[in-house]
Write a protein that holds these residues in place. Structure first.
Motif, mmCIF file in Angstrom:
data_model
loop_
_atom_site.group_PDB
_atom_site.id
_atom_site.type_symbol
_atom_site.label_atom_id
_atom_site.label_comp_id
_atom_site.label_asym_id
_atom_site.label_seq_id
_atom_site.Cartn_x
_atom_site.Cartn_y
_atom_site.Cartn_z
ATOM 1 N N LYS A 82 39.624 32.764 40.892
ATOM 2 C CA LYS A 82 38.663 33.507 41.715
ATOM 3 C C LYS A 82 39.123 34.945 41.944
ATOM 4 O O LYS A 82 38.329 35.887 41.869
ATOM 5 N N LEU A 83 40.410 35.115 42.224
ATOM 6 C CA LEU A 83 40.936 36.461 42.460
ATOM 7 C C LEU A 83 40.864 37.317 41.200
ATOM 8 O O LEU A 83 40.671 38.534 41.272
ATOM 9 N N ARG A 84 40.995 36.667 40.037
ATOM 10 C CA ARG A 84 40.964 37.406 38.768
ATOM 11 C C ARG A 84 39.633 38.128 38.569
ATOM 12 O O ARG A 84 39.577 39.197 37.938
ATOM 13 N N SER A 142 40.480 27.563 40.570
ATOM 14 C CA SER A 142 41.688 27.827 41.341
ATOM 15 C C SER A 142 41.552 29.153 42.078
ATOM 16 O O SER A 142 40.703 29.993 41.739
ATOM 17 N N ALA A 143 42.398 29.344 43.079
ATOM 18 C CA ALA A 143 42.380 30.607 43.821
ATOM 19 C C ALA A 143 42.695 31.775 42.893
ATOM 20 O O ALA A 143 42.108 32.859 43.002
ATOM 21 N N GLY A 144 43.611 31.540 41.947
ATOM 22 C CA GLY A 144 43.963 32.598 41.001
ATOM 23 C C GLY A 144 42.796 33.000 40.123
ATOM 24 O O GLY A 144 42.591 34.190 39.844
ATOM 25 N N PHE A 158 37.954 39.802 40.719
ATOM 26 C CA PHE A 158 37.968 41.095 41.405
ATOM 27 C C PHE A 158 38.776 42.147 40.644
ATOM 28 O O PHE A 158 38.665 43.339 40.930
ATOM 29 N N ARG A 159 39.562 41.707 39.662
ATOM 30 C CA ARG A 159 40.328 42.657 38.857
ATOM 31 C C ARG A 159 39.512 43.220 37.702
ATOM 32 O O ARG A 159 39.946 44.158 37.026
ATOM 33 N N GLU A 160 38.310 42.667 37.472
ATOM 34 C CA GLU A 160 37.529 43.048 36.294
ATOM 35 C C GLU A 160 37.312 44.559 36.160
ATOM 36 O O GLU A 160 37.448 45.105 35.054
#
Length: 336
Positions: A6-8, A2-4, A10-12
């Protein structure tokens, strides 16, 4: 994904949740904590299957992929730590295959190697170690055991029963490797990469397939492609009970589903690895330390049941001086 999910990823670098204090965080739990559950569910299985043929929720990240845990510890982030950790390694081999390395090492050791010789006992004493082999006694200053955990357990049981019991708790993943060769025109998918790994949610029996002729140019004749397809592992141990002639059609069918292959292979080899790949599950590191402290100093262990399943890792241990050194004269190494 999901897009969510994938975006997660970058928060690593900003994730502050620390790892468990006991160091036994599983690969799946580590990826979920650092990158999100979506990434863990999608990739943990395939990553672990490709290297250990294991269970991502049982193997520890520290034991299986220490570079990632070291990166987090050093930089507070896997991504930041990996970026500052130098260039990643790459896969290499010899033109004549890995047998080249074995032949060279055997040549260096010369006549000190005894082939097809069963070691039945090792007996430490005040002045060294007696090795019982083929009805003969060999005296050595110390012994290095380069054997799978189960065989090591059998050899050290007379010395320390508790250590033998510890080693027998180390599980291993039995793996079958189906090697197939095709003409280039038979394969509809471009073979110009590493290969592919299969997460369990795909409901396939193969663990993945390596495109050997792409990874190691020269490993197949001109105009031919070579695949190494894996089956079995911790999630499908029954695969190893099947004969090679039964494994082959399963592997070919699922390989064809992914790659699109016309016709039969020109080359076929089926290998079964038993006991297979040791699993670095919770408590493994503590087991190795306990056993080493009990059976030493005249008896020591090395090998993929101890630290690292790759040839590169074993060569690293060799460079640290933990491996058999024939020039020492009275050291004995047991392998098999």
């Amino acid at each position: 994904l999901s897009a969510g999910a994938k975006l997660r990823v970058f928060r690593e670098p900003w994730v502050k949740t620390p790892p468990p204090a006991d160091g036994n965080e599983s690969v799946h739990a580590f990826l979920a904590r650092r990158f999100g559950v979506g990434i863990a569910d999608a990739f943990a299985d395939s990553i672990v299957s490709g290297v250990f043929a294991g269970d991502a929720k049982a193997l520890t990240m520290r034991g299986a992929f220490p570079r990632a845990t070291d990166a987090e510890a050093a930089a507070g982030s896997v991504i930041k730590g990996m970026k500052s950790g130098g260039k990643p390694g790459k896969l290499i081999s010899f033109r004549g295959g890995m047998q080249t390395l074995v032949d060279r090492m055997a040549g260096d050791l010369g006549s000190s190697i005894r082939f097809n010789s069963e070691v039945t006992a090792i007996e430490p004493h005040e002045n060294g170690v007696t090795v019982r082999v083929n009805g003969e006694s060999i005296e050595a200053s110390d012994v290095l055991l380069a054997t799978p955990p189960g065989k090591t357990a059998a050899l050290i049981a007379p010395i320390d029963q508790e250590s033998a019991r510890d080693l027998r708790t180390i599980r291993s993943a039995r793996v079958a490797v189906i090697v197939t060769g095709f003409r280039e025109e038979q394969v509809r998918t471009p073979v110009d990469g590493f290969g592919f790994l299969v997460p369990r949610r795909e409901k396939m029996r193969i663990l993945g397939s390596l495109w050997t002729s792409s990874i190691y140019p020269g490993s197949a004749p001109e105009g031919r492609v070579l695949f190494r397809t894996m089956m079995g592992g911790m999630h499908d141990p029954k695969a190893l009970t099947l004969p090679g002639r039964a494994l082959l059609p399963i592997a070919l069918r699922e390989l064809n589903d992914v790659m699109g292959i016309d016709g039969d292979p020109e080359f076929i080899k089926v290998y079964k690895h038993d006991p297979g790949i040791p699993q670095y599950e919770a408590g493994h590191e503590e087991i190795v330390k306990r056993v080493a402290s009990r059976i030493g100093p005249r008896v020591s262990m090395i090998g993929n049941g101890v630290d690292g399943v790759s040839v590169a890792k074993l060569l690293e241990l060799y460079e640290r001086g933990l491996s058999f050194q024939p020039q020492a004269g009275t050291r004995a190494g047991v392998a098999g």
